[in-house]
Motif scaffolding. Structure first.
Motif, PDB file in Angstrom:
ATOM      1  N   ARG A  92       0.831  -1.206   0.000  1.00  0.00           N
ATOM      2  CA  ARG A  92       0.000   0.000   0.000  1.00  0.00           C
ATOM      3  C   ARG A  92       0.863   1.253   0.000  1.00  0.00           C
ATOM      4  O   ARG A  92       0.560   2.234  -0.689  1.00  0.00           O
ATOM      5  CB  ARG A  92      -0.930  -0.013   1.213  1.00  0.00           C
ATOM      6  N   GLY A  93       1.955   1.230   0.760  1.00  0.00           N
ATOM      7  CA  GLY A  93       2.858   2.379   0.783  1.00  0.00           C
ATOM      8  C   GLY A  93       3.529   2.608  -0.556  1.00  0.00           C
ATOM      9  O   GLY A  93       3.658   3.746  -1.002  1.00  0.00           O
ATOM     10  N   LEU A  94       3.956   1.535  -1.200  1.00  0.00           N
ATOM     11  CA  LEU A  94       4.579   1.678  -2.519  1.00  0.00           C
ATOM     12  C   LEU A  94       3.578   2.162  -3.564  1.00  0.00           C
ATOM     13  O   LEU A  94       3.919   2.987  -4.421  1.00  0.00           O
ATOM     14  CB  LEU A  94       5.202   0.355  -2.954  1.00  0.00           C
ATOM     15  N   LEU A  95       2.357   1.670  -3.512  1.00  0.00           N
ATOM     16  CA  LEU A  95       1.334   2.136  -4.447  1.00  0.00           C
ATOM     17  C   LEU A  95       1.001   3.613  -4.217  1.00  0.00           C
ATOM     18  O   LEU A  95       0.817   4.373  -5.168  1.00  0.00           O
ATOM     19  CB  LEU A  95       0.069   1.288  -4.328  1.00  0.00           C
ATOM     20  N   TYR A  96       0.957   4.020  -2.960  1.00  0.00           N
ATOM     21  CA  TYR A  96       0.687   5.419  -2.633  1.00  0.00           C
ATOM     22  C   TYR A  96       1.822   6.313  -3.120  1.00  0.00           C
ATOM     23  O   TYR A  96       1.587   7.357  -3.736  1.00  0.00           O
ATOM     24  CB  TYR A  96       0.493   5.579  -1.128  1.00  0.00           C
ATOM     25  N   ALA A  97       3.061   5.890  -2.862  1.00  0.00           N
ATOM     26  CA  ALA A  97       4.207   6.678  -3.307  1.00  0.00           C
ATOM     27  C   ALA A  97       4.269   6.732  -4.827  1.00  0.00           C
ATOM     28  O   ALA A  97       4.576   7.778  -5.409  1.00  0.00           O
ATOM     29  CB  ALA A  97       5.499   6.078  -2.749  1.00  0.00           C
ATOM     30  N   GLY A  98       3.963   5.636  -5.491  1.00  0.00           N
ATOM     31  CA  GLY A  98       3.945   5.628  -6.954  1.00  0.00           C
ATOM     32  C   GLY A  98       2.880   6.545  -7.512  1.00  0.00           C
ATOM     33  O   GLY A  98       3.093   7.219  -8.516  1.00  0.00           O
ATOM     34  N   ALA A  99       1.725   6.589  -6.862  1.00  0.00           N
ATOM     35  CA  ALA A  99       0.657   7.471  -7.328  1.00  0.00           C
ATOM     36  C   ALA A  99       1.018   8.937  -7.131  1.00  0.00           C
ATOM     37  O   ALA A  99       0.635   9.791  -7.936  1.00  0.00           O
ATOM     38  CB  ALA A  99      -0.639   7.154  -6.586  1.00  0.00           C
ATOM     39  N   LYS A 100       1.771   9.246  -6.088  1.00  0.00           N
ATOM     40  CA  LYS A 100       2.165  10.635  -5.840  1.00  0.00           C
ATOM     41  C   LYS A 100       3.287  11.083  -6.774  1.00  0.00           C
ATOM     42  O   LYS A 100       3.377  12.260  -7.109  1.00  0.00           O
ATOM     43  CB  LYS A 100       2.621  10.807  -4.381  1.00  0.00           C
ATOM     44  N   LEU A 108       3.903   9.884  -9.939  1.00  0.00           N
ATOM     45  CA  LEU A 108       3.491   9.923 -11.343  1.00  0.00           C
ATOM     46  C   LEU A 108       2.758  11.221 -11.655  1.00  0.00           C
ATOM     47  O   LEU A 108       1.884  11.639 -10.914  1.00  0.00           O
ATOM     48  CB  LEU A 108       2.604   8.734 -11.679  1.00  0.00           C
ATOM     49  N   PRO A 109       3.109  11.844 -12.765  1.00  0.00           N
ATOM     50  CA  PRO A 109       2.362  13.054 -13.132  1.00  0.00           C
ATOM     51  C   PRO A 109       0.949  12.703 -13.584  1.00  0.00           C
ATOM     52  O   PRO A 109       0.721  11.705 -14.247  1.00  0.00           O
ATOM     53  CB  PRO A 109       3.184  13.648 -14.282  1.00  0.00           C
ATOM     54  N   THR A 110       0.039  13.527 -13.187  1.00  0.00           N
ATOM     55  CA  THR A 110      -1.355  13.300 -13.573  1.00  0.00           C
ATOM     56  C   THR A 110      -1.818  14.437 -14.451  1.00  0.00           C
ATOM     57  O   THR A 110      -1.440  15.593 -14.265  1.00  0.00           O
ATOM     58  CB  THR A 110      -2.264  13.198 -12.344  1.00  0.00           C
ATOM     59  N   ASN A 111      -2.641  14.122 -15.394  1.00  0.00           N
ATOM     60  CA  ASN A 111      -3.261  15.127 -16.266  1.00  0.00           C
ATOM     61  C   ASN A 111      -4.680  15.335 -15.804  1.00  0.00           C
ATOM     62  O   ASN A 111      -5.584  14.592 -16.163  1.00  0.00           O
ATOM     63  CB  ASN A 111      -3.238  14.658 -17.729  1.00  0.00           C
ATOM     64  N   LYS A 112      -4.858  16.358 -14.990  1.00  0.00           N
ATOM     65  CA  LYS A 112      -6.195  16.675 -14.483  1.00  0.00           C
ATOM     66  C   LYS A 112      -6.815  17.728 -15.393  1.00  0.00           C
ATOM     67  O   LYS A 112      -6.274  18.835 -15.529  1.00  0.00           O
ATOM     68  CB  LYS A 112      -6.129  17.172 -13.057  1.00  0.00           C
ATOM     69  N   PRO A 113      -7.936  17.407 -16.016  1.00  0.00           N
ATOM     70  CA  PRO A 113      -8.563  18.389 -16.917  1.00  0.00           C
ATOM     71  C   PRO A 113      -9.117  19.584 -16.119  1.00  0.00           C
ATOM     72  O   PRO A 113      -9.674  19.416 -15.048  1.00  0.00           O
ATOM     73  CB  PRO A 113      -9.679  17.595 -17.581  1.00  0.00           C
ATOM     74  N   GLY A 114      -8.885  20.758 -16.668  1.00  0.00           N
ATOM     75  CA  GLY A 114      -9.462  21.953 -16.080  1.00  0.00           C
ATOM     76  C   GLY A 114      -8.593  22.611 -15.043  1.00  0.00           C
ATOM     77  O   GLY A 114      -8.951  23.640 -14.502  1.00  0.00           O
TER      78      GLY A 114
END
Length: 148
Positions: A129-137, A139-145
């Protein structure tokens, strides 16, 4: 001395089975009661039990055949498996203990299975869970708007 461990196993196995089956039933049916429809948790519990039972039998067969090094390697591969699959659940402990009881008795598989379950809990529930959380933080995200 073997009579003592046989007596302990004779007492431990029914008590452990009863407690783990109670936990499995509680997870599968929840608080709704005995007469509600079982959820997917019951099917998941069956898969976990059968998988752990086969794993315990494999370890026992390898050890009995004199392949203790291979049995150790298979046991170590469980840590990699535990990263992806929750092996800490009660159905996995029950299957593991029942799969190894004929060869090793009930006490030793229960102690080893509990230790493996605790390591599996740390690997699956916390490290993964910690690795998945760190990976999600990271990675760049493309948030529309947000910026255009």
């Amino acid at each position: 001395m073997p009579e003592i461990s046989n007596w302990w196993g004779g007492l431990l196995l029914p008590v452990l089975t009863g407690l783990l089956l109670y936990r499995i039933r509680k997870q599968a049916y929840g608080k709704a009661g005995l007469y509600s429809e079982p959820t997917q948790a019951l099917l998941r519990a069956l898969y976990g039990f059968v998988g752990a039972l086969l794993f315990g039998v494999l370890i026992s067969v390898l050890f009995t055949a004199g392949e203790s090094d291979m049995a150790g390697n298979v046991m170590l591969s469980l840590f990699v498996f535990a990263f992806f699959v929750p092996i800490y659940r009660p159905e996995c402990l029950l299957g593991f203990v029942l799969g190894m009881t004929y060869t090793f008795g009930a006490v030793l598989p229960m102690i080893i299975g509990t230790g493996l379950g605790l390591v599996g809990l740390v690997l699956h529930a916390y490290l993964r869970r910690g690795l998945l959380y760190a990976g999600a933080k990271l990675l760049p995200t493309n948030k529309p708007g947000v910026n255009g």
